[in-house]
Write a protein that holds these residues in place. Structure first.
Motif, mmCIF file in Angstrom:
data_model
loop_
_atom_site.group_PDB
_atom_site.id
_atom_site.type_symbol
_atom_site.label_atom_id
_atom_site.label_comp_id
_atom_site.label_asym_id
_atom_site.label_seq_id
_atom_site.Cartn_x
_atom_site.Cartn_y
_atom_site.Cartn_z
ATOM 1 N N TYR A 27 0.843 -1.188 0.000
ATOM 2 C CA TYR A 27 0.000 0.000 0.000
ATOM 3 C C TYR A 27 0.878 1.238 0.000
ATOM 4 O O TYR A 27 1.905 1.275 0.685
ATOM 5 N N THR A 94 -5.252 2.467 1.878
ATOM 6 C CA THR A 94 -5.692 1.074 1.774
ATOM 7 C C THR A 94 -6.993 0.953 0.988
ATOM 8 O O THR A 94 -7.385 -0.146 0.619
ATOM 9 N N SER A 96 -9.851 1.627 2.307
ATOM 10 C CA SER A 96 -10.879 1.237 3.265
ATOM 11 C C SER A 96 -10.659 1.987 4.575
ATOM 12 O O SER A 96 -9.531 2.282 4.950
ATOM 13 N N VAL A 100 -7.755 -4.060 6.926
ATOM 14 C CA VAL A 100 -7.534 -4.787 5.673
ATOM 15 C C VAL A 100 -6.583 -5.966 5.868
ATOM 16 O O VAL A 100 -6.205 -6.631 4.918
#
Length: 106
Positions: A27, A94, A96, A100
């Motif tokens: 990420y 991410t 979100s 995750v």
């Protein structure tokens, strides 16, 4: 995995790429930030090192800690990127606002 794949996934000496040699999902850190890596999930925790701008990280596991505000919102989720190495999830894209990765067990 080919030798070329291993070379691309290996950790850079300056910590810019933290993907495991076996590969894995990485990420990006928020553009323009040099994020401090801490011993624990709190801004009171000692700084272990600092990530370079443009770094990508692999999240080993996540845990709840101090609530922090960053470029991707406010959250108490901290990402473990190595043993005794945590960064606030608010600096990691991410995609979100939830976890995750698995919950850290220690």
């Amino acid at each position: 995995m080919t030798t070329q794949d291993h070379q691309g996934a290996a950790e850079a000496a300056d910590g810019q790429t933290l993907a495991a040699a076996a590969g894995g999902l990485t990420y990006p850190i928020a553009p323009g930030y040099r994020v401090k890596v801490r011993q624990g999930p709190s801004t009171d925790s000692p700084v272990v090192r600092q990530l370079a701008e443009g770094a990508r990280i692999q999240i080993r596991c996540q845990r709840h800690g101090q609530k922090v505000s960053g470029p991707y919102g406010t959250s108490d989720i901290w990402d473990s990127i190595g043993p005794g190495q945590y960064i606030s999830d608010t600096y990691v894209h991410t995609g979100s606002s939830d976890m995750v990765a698995p919950l850290c067990t220690s």
